[in-house]
Design an enzyme around this catalytic site. Structure first.
Site, PDB file in Angstrom:
ATOM      1  N   ASN A 167     -36.271 -73.272 -32.260  1.00 55.28           N
ATOM      2  CA  ASN A 167     -35.421 -74.231 -31.530  1.00 55.28           C
ATOM      3  C   ASN A 167     -35.753 -74.121 -30.051  1.00 55.28           C
ATOM      4  O   ASN A 167     -36.347 -73.133 -29.624  1.00 55.28           O
ATOM      5  CB  ASN A 167     -33.932 -73.915 -31.750  1.00 55.28           C
ATOM      6  CG  ASN A 167     -33.575 -72.507 -31.305  1.00 55.28           C
ATOM      7  OD1 ASN A 167     -33.997 -71.524 -31.902  1.00 55.28           O
ATOM      8  ND2 ASN A 167     -32.824 -72.411 -30.227  1.00 55.28           N
ATOM      9  N   HIS A 178     -27.705 -71.929 -36.261  1.00 52.68           N
ATOM     10  CA  HIS A 178     -28.514 -71.128 -37.181  1.00 52.68           C
ATOM     11  C   HIS A 178     -29.196 -71.996 -38.240  1.00 52.68           C
ATOM     12  O   HIS A 178     -30.266 -71.665 -38.731  1.00 52.68           O
ATOM     13  CB  HIS A 178     -27.629 -70.064 -37.841  1.00 52.68           C
ATOM     14  CG  HIS A 178     -28.394 -69.009 -38.576  1.00 52.68           C
ATOM     15  ND1 HIS A 178     -29.397 -68.268 -37.992  1.00 52.68           N
ATOM     16  CD2 HIS A 178     -28.329 -68.576 -39.853  1.00 52.68           C
ATOM     17  CE1 HIS A 178     -29.899 -67.422 -38.873  1.00 52.68           C
ATOM     18  NE2 HIS A 178     -29.274 -67.589 -40.019  1.00 52.68           N
TER      19      HIS A 178
END
Ligand SMILES: *[C@@H]1O[C@H](CO)[C@@H](O)[C@H](O)[C@H]1NC(C)=O
Ligand SMILES: *[C@@H]1O[C@H](CO)[C@@H](O)[C@H](O)[C@H]1NC(C)=O
Ligand SMILES: *[C@@H]1O[C@H](CO)[C@@H](O)[C@H](O)[C@H]1NC(C)=O
Length: 286
Positions: free
Chosen positions: A247, A261
């Site tokens: 990310n 997550h």
């Protein structure tokens, strides 16, 4: 997790674990691989496997995080005898930093010479894209700044020296081999290199923290790896590490993006096969 808060272990304790494993494996591993979040499938590439659940290994810590299997797998990867940790231990799970790094000294006692660490990390460098693989060239040990260094306390010379050097933490020869492997495996288009910064977690970073880390020279940020690397270098193992950029951290107050997550696990799934290929090709070159 009753014994999770132990802060130091004796040589004999590590030895007991190593001896127990030694009696049960066919061949001595030369390479240890720590599989990061969602990267445990790497262990499935091993041939002629012998595996042990963490819970069955004397004195071994146990994994609690979702997406980690909790197994030690011995076998051959691309012709090299390896041991894979399928599931690692994180400081944020409540383990002492000594417990997080417990397996590394066991690997050393088993005769391992090289440690390969993998992790999922957030990209701080604006040039990085989600799905990139970053070869770790150095690290910043934030928990160490706050007194959480795995080598704090009594130093046992049988493992290493009191004041170990860290300017050569990531082996430059293996680094070059990895770059060669990346070219051969057609991974160059998503290969990066940079500095990994560890934070304790489990919270993701604030925007101000991300700006600070970027200013400090970090290219990626995560919640693992550095303690294991320190303990490995202390006992003389060569270390190679890579981060999967799962990310991009949020750097802008106007952004609507939120770290989560789920995104981490999805990116990992997409790129895990490439990462496995790369590690496998590298191991063959060691
Ligand atoms: C795996 O074990 C079998 C039987 O013991 C053996 O024939 C084979 O060569 C082994 N494979 C590797 C990669 O070591
Ligand atoms: C991003 O890439 C450009 C072009 O290669 C380079 O000049 C710049 O230094 C890079 N930025 C960072 C933060 O690494
Ligand atoms: C290498 O990757 C590129 C783009 O990712 C792809 O177009 C090409 O077919 C790949 N080549 C090989 C030999 O796999």
């Amino acid at each position: 997790m009753s014994s999770s808060n132990e802060c130091s272990f004796t040589y004999e304790e590590y030895k007991e674990t190593a001896d127990w494993l030694q009696e049960r494996i066919k061949e001595q591993p030369k390479v240890a691989i720590i599989c990061g979040s969602g990267l445990g499938d790497l262990a499935n590439l091993l041939e002629n496997k012998t595996d042990f659940l963490y819970k069955d290994i004397p004195r071994f810590p146990q994994s609690t995080v979702h997406g980690h299997a909790g197994k030690l797998v011995f076998g051959k990867l691309n012709g090299k005898q390896c041991v894979c940790m399928q599931g690692r231990f994180h400081f944020y799970e409540g383990y002492s930093i000594a417990k997080v790094t417990y397996p590394v000294r066991v690997f050393f006692l088993l005769g391992v010479e090289t440690l390969i660490v993998t992790n999922a990390a957030g990209g701080l460098n604006p040039n990085f894209s989600v799905g990139d693989i970053m070869l770790i060239k150095d690290h910043i040990n934030m928990p160490g700044f706050a007194g959480q260094n795995p080598l704090c306390g009594h130093n046992d010379e049988r493992f290493g020296t009191r004041f170990p050097c860290m300017s050569d933490a990531y082996d430059r020869d293996i680094f070059r081999l990895a770059k060669d492997a990346a070219v051969e495996e057609n991974c160059s288009s998503f290969l990066q290199e940079g500095v990994y910064c560890m934070l304790a977690g489990p919270t993701f970073e604030t925007i101000a923290e991300c700006k600070m880390l970027q200013t400090l020279g970090a290219d990626a940020v995560g919640m693992s790896t550095v303690p294991e690397v320190i303990v490995a270098r202390h006992c003389g193992l060569r270390v190679f590490g890579l981060s999967l950029i799962t990310n991009k951290v949020v750097m802008d107050y106007a952004s609507e993006e939120r770290a989560n997550h789920k995104e981490v696990l999805e990116t990992t799934k997409r790129r895990a096969v490439d990462l496995q290929r790369l590690v496998s090709a590298l191991v063959a070159k060691l």
